[in-house]
Design a protein around this motif. Structure first.
Motif, PDB file in Angstrom:
ATOM      1  N   MET A  12      83.426  79.099  26.251  1.00  0.00           N
ATOM      2  CA  MET A  12      84.399  79.238  25.521  1.00  0.00           C
ATOM      3  C   MET A  12      84.340  78.719  24.206  1.00  0.00           C
ATOM      4  O   MET A  12      84.056  77.295  24.324  1.00  0.00           O
ATOM      5  CB  MET A  12      85.610  79.428  26.319  1.00  0.00           C
ATOM      6  CG  MET A  12      86.749  79.771  25.504  1.00  0.00           C
ATOM      7  SD  MET A  12      88.254  80.005  26.583  1.00  0.00           S
ATOM      8  CE  MET A  12      88.554  78.344  27.194  1.00  0.00           C
ATOM      9  N   LYS A  13      84.437  78.995  23.114  1.00  0.00           N
ATOM     10  CA  LYS A  13      84.424  78.325  21.970  1.00  0.00           C
ATOM     11  C   LYS A  13      86.058  78.111  21.267  1.00  0.00           C
ATOM     12  O   LYS A  13      86.706  79.172  21.264  1.00  0.00           O
ATOM     13  CB  LYS A  13      83.799  79.074  20.642  1.00  0.00           C
ATOM     14  CG  LYS A  13      83.438  78.220  19.299  1.00  0.00           C
ATOM     15  CD  LYS A  13      82.451  78.857  18.457  1.00  0.00           C
ATOM     16  CE  LYS A  13      82.218  77.935  17.519  1.00  0.00           C
ATOM     17  NZ  LYS A  13      81.403  78.232  16.451  1.00  0.00           N
ATOM     18  N   ILE A  14      86.447  76.689  21.108  1.00  0.00           N
ATOM     19  CA  ILE A  14      87.737  76.582  21.068  1.00  0.00           C
ATOM     20  C   ILE A  14      87.971  75.686  19.699  1.00  0.00           C
ATOM     21  O   ILE A  14      87.042  74.849  19.331  1.00  0.00           O
ATOM     22  CB  ILE A  14      88.227  75.688  22.106  1.00  0.00           C
ATOM     23  CG1 ILE A  14      88.221  76.525  23.320  1.00  0.00           C
ATOM     24  CG2 ILE A  14      89.740  75.331  21.919  1.00  0.00           C
ATOM     25  CD1 ILE A  14      88.447  75.556  24.828  1.00  0.00           C
ATOM     26  N   LEU A  15      88.879  76.139  18.717  1.00  0.00           N
ATOM     27  CA  LEU A  15      89.184  75.476  17.686  1.00  0.00           C
ATOM     28  C   LEU A  15      90.395  74.534  17.803  1.00  0.00           C
ATOM     29  O   LEU A  15      91.434  74.931  18.385  1.00  0.00           O
ATOM     30  CB  LEU A  15      89.603  76.636  16.689  1.00  0.00           C
ATOM     31  CG  LEU A  15      90.155  76.100  15.196  1.00  0.00           C
ATOM     32  CD1 LEU A  15      88.991  75.226  14.510  1.00  0.00           C
ATOM     33  CD2 LEU A  15      90.761  77.257  14.273  1.00  0.00           C
TER      34      LEU A  15
ATOM     35  N   ALA B 247      83.191  68.326  28.092  1.00  0.00           N
ATOM     36  CA  ALA B 247      82.897  67.953  29.200  1.00  0.00           C
ATOM     37  C   ALA B 247      82.917  69.002  30.335  1.00  0.00           C
ATOM     38  O   ALA B 247      82.213  69.109  31.210  1.00  0.00           O
ATOM     39  CB  ALA B 247      83.537  66.602  29.830  1.00  0.00           C
ATOM     40  N   ALA B 248      83.882  70.071  29.993  1.00  0.00           N
ATOM     41  CA  ALA B 248      84.156  71.126  30.988  1.00  0.00           C
ATOM     42  C   ALA B 248      82.998  72.347  30.588  1.00  0.00           C
ATOM     43  O   ALA B 248      83.167  73.229  31.031  1.00  0.00           O
ATOM     44  CB  ALA B 248      85.564  71.671  30.935  1.00  0.00           C
ATOM     45  N   GLY B 249      82.258  72.042  29.445  1.00  0.00           N
ATOM     46  CA  GLY B 249      81.338  73.206  28.935  1.00  0.00           C
ATOM     47  C   GLY B 249      81.713  73.775  28.060  1.00  0.00           C
ATOM     48  O   GLY B 249      81.035  74.860  27.580  1.00  0.00           O
ATOM     49  N   HIS B 250      82.809  73.626  27.320  1.00  0.00           N
ATOM     50  CA  HIS B 250      83.175  74.534  26.236  1.00  0.00           C
ATOM     51  C   HIS B 250      82.731  74.164  24.702  1.00  0.00           C
ATOM     52  O   HIS B 250      82.313  72.720  24.809  1.00  0.00           O
ATOM     53  CB  HIS B 250      84.776  74.617  26.138  1.00  0.00           C
ATOM     54  CG  HIS B 250      85.370  75.047  27.424  1.00  0.00           C
ATOM     55  ND1 HIS B 250      85.405  76.276  27.755  1.00  0.00           N
ATOM     56  CD2 HIS B 250      86.227  74.466  28.367  1.00  0.00           C
ATOM     57  CE1 HIS B 250      86.026  76.607  28.713  1.00  0.00           C
ATOM     58  NE2 HIS B 250      86.391  75.341  29.202  1.00  0.00           N
ATOM     59  N   SER B 251      82.745  74.855  23.880  1.00  0.00           N
ATOM     60  CA  SER B 251      82.057  74.424  22.509  1.00  0.00           C
ATOM     61  C   SER B 251      83.450  74.220  21.846  1.00  0.00           C
ATOM     62  O   SER B 251      84.516  75.187  21.909  1.00  0.00           O
ATOM     63  CB  SER B 251      81.428  75.546  21.876  1.00  0.00           C
ATOM     64  OG  SER B 251      81.020  75.218  20.567  1.00  0.00           O
TER      65      SER B 251
ATOM     66  N   ARG C 192      85.883  83.603  14.777  1.00  0.00           N
ATOM     67  CA  ARG C 192      84.730  82.916  15.389  1.00  0.00           C
ATOM     68  C   ARG C 192      85.053  82.213  16.916  1.00  0.00           C
ATOM     69  O   ARG C 192      84.126  81.928  17.598  1.00  0.00           O
ATOM     70  CB  ARG C 192      83.975  81.967  14.504  1.00  0.00           C
ATOM     71  CG  ARG C 192      83.437  82.502  13.396  1.00  0.00           C
ATOM     72  CD  ARG C 192      82.573  81.321  12.737  1.00  0.00           C
ATOM     73  NE  ARG C 192      83.380  80.272  12.301  1.00  0.00           N
ATOM     74  CZ  ARG C 192      83.077  78.940  12.756  1.00  0.00           C
ATOM     75  NH1 ARG C 192      82.062  78.661  13.376  1.00  0.00           N
ATOM     76  NH2 ARG C 192      83.817  77.991  12.298  1.00  0.00           N
ATOM     77  N   PHE C 193      86.462  82.129  17.072  1.00  0.00           N
ATOM     78  CA  PHE C 193      86.841  81.529  18.326  1.00  0.00           C
ATOM     79  C   PHE C 193      87.612  82.144  19.264  1.00  0.00           C
ATOM     80  O   PHE C 193      88.043  83.299  19.116  1.00  0.00           O
ATOM     81  CB  PHE C 193      87.886  80.326  17.945  1.00  0.00           C
ATOM     82  CG  PHE C 193      87.257  79.293  16.824  1.00  0.00           C
ATOM     83  CD1 PHE C 193      86.441  78.417  17.210  1.00  0.00           C
ATOM     84  CD2 PHE C 193      87.319  79.645  15.484  1.00  0.00           C
ATOM     85  CE1 PHE C 193      85.766  77.227  16.479  1.00  0.00           C
ATOM     86  CE2 PHE C 193      86.572  78.609  14.484  1.00  0.00           C
ATOM     87  CZ  PHE C 193      85.984  77.549  14.913  1.00  0.00           C
TER      88      PHE C 193
ATOM     89  N   PRO D   6      94.245  83.053  22.220  1.00  0.00           N
ATOM     90  CA  PRO D   6      95.461  82.226  23.243  1.00  0.00           C
ATOM     91  C   PRO D   6      95.534  80.920  22.578  1.00  0.00           C
ATOM     92  O   PRO D   6      94.355  80.378  22.027  1.00  0.00           O
ATOM     93  CB  PRO D   6      94.389  82.077  24.596  1.00  0.00           C
ATOM     94  CG  PRO D   6      93.440  82.962  24.533  1.00  0.00           C
ATOM     95  CD  PRO D   6      93.247  83.364  23.102  1.00  0.00           C
ATOM     96  N   THR D   7      96.717  80.358  22.303  1.00  0.00           N
ATOM     97  CA  THR D   7      96.930  79.160  21.748  1.00  0.00           C
ATOM     98  C   THR D   7      98.001  78.294  22.192  1.00  0.00           C
ATOM     99  O   THR D   7      98.871  78.704  23.078  1.00  0.00           O
ATOM    100  CB  THR D   7      97.511  79.497  20.135  1.00  0.00           C
ATOM    101  OG1 THR D   7      98.515  80.404  20.330  1.00  0.00           O
ATOM    102  CG2 THR D   7      96.541  80.317  19.264  1.00  0.00           C
ATOM    103  N   VAL D   8      97.727  77.011  22.017  1.00  0.00           N
ATOM    104  CA  VAL D   8      98.743  76.023  22.443  1.00  0.00           C
ATOM    105  C   VAL D   8      99.123  75.203  21.354  1.00  0.00           C
ATOM    106  O   VAL D   8      97.989  74.885  20.388  1.00  0.00           O
ATOM    107  CB  VAL D   8      98.105  75.379  23.615  1.00  0.00           C
ATOM    108  CG1 VAL D   8      96.832  74.487  23.463  1.00  0.00           C
ATOM    109  CG2 VAL D   8      99.195  74.461  24.290  1.00  0.00           C
TER     110      VAL D   8
END
Length: 180
Positions: A1-4, A27-31, A47-48, A81-83
């Protein structure tokens, strides 16, 4: 998953918080792409897969650059999905009135910007005496005394619960990843 991850900071604690979030997600494998709000205007949100926005609260307001970023990208962020990580010292005391004020301030920010995150987390900040001028140092010592906190005006005091932060970000990302 790609996270901004986009942040606004005044003395640097919110940047540290976002760096820990980034490290935990990687560390959990996300970009992860980590950007300061003031330099993120041209980013293509599409893109995210998800986004974290973080800003610190000063005098009942978040940084203007975060308000600008959230307003500018409200529609695109609404599809992800945002926080929102709201960083402040008010959370430290656990005073019910101050906690209610934090919620009110966050809701006003969301109404003003048109961005409504799916999740909001209140994160304890830090006293950054090494970053303060004389006047701000004096004011922050007064704030600390009002909260019953003993601080060293010659050193920084962190209240961020790093273990809880990592657990929250991991839990959020796992839920988002599962939903995708």
């Amino acid at each position: 998953m790609k996270i901004l991850i986009v942040y606004a900071t005044t003395e640097g604690q919110t940047r540290r918080i976002c760096q820990v979030c980034s490290d935990t997600l990687i560390a959990a494998g996300h970009s992860v792409e980590l950007l300061q709000a003031s330099g993120a205007d041209e980013i293509d949100i599409a893109r995210f897969d998800a986004a974290i926005l973080a800003a610190s609260l000063h005098m009942q307001h978040y940084q203007k650059e975060m308000a600008h970023f959230a307003a500018e990208h409200a529609e695109a962020l609404g599809h992800l999905p945002t926080v929102f990580l709201s960083v402040s010292l008010a959370i430290v005391g656990g005073d019910p009135d101050e906690l209610a004020d934090l919620e009110t301030i966050a809701q006003r920010f969301f109404e003003d910007t048109g961005w409504h995150p799916r999740r909001v987390e209140q994160i304890a900040g830090a006293f950054r005496f090494t970053q303060y001028d004389f006047l701000k140092s004096w004011a922050m010592r007064w704030v600390a005394s009002q909260k019953g906190q003993t601080v060293d005006p010659n050193a920084d005091t962190e209240y961020t619960d790093w273990t809880a932060l990592k657990a929250m970000v991991s839990d959020w990302a796992a839920k988002v990843d599962k939903a995708c």
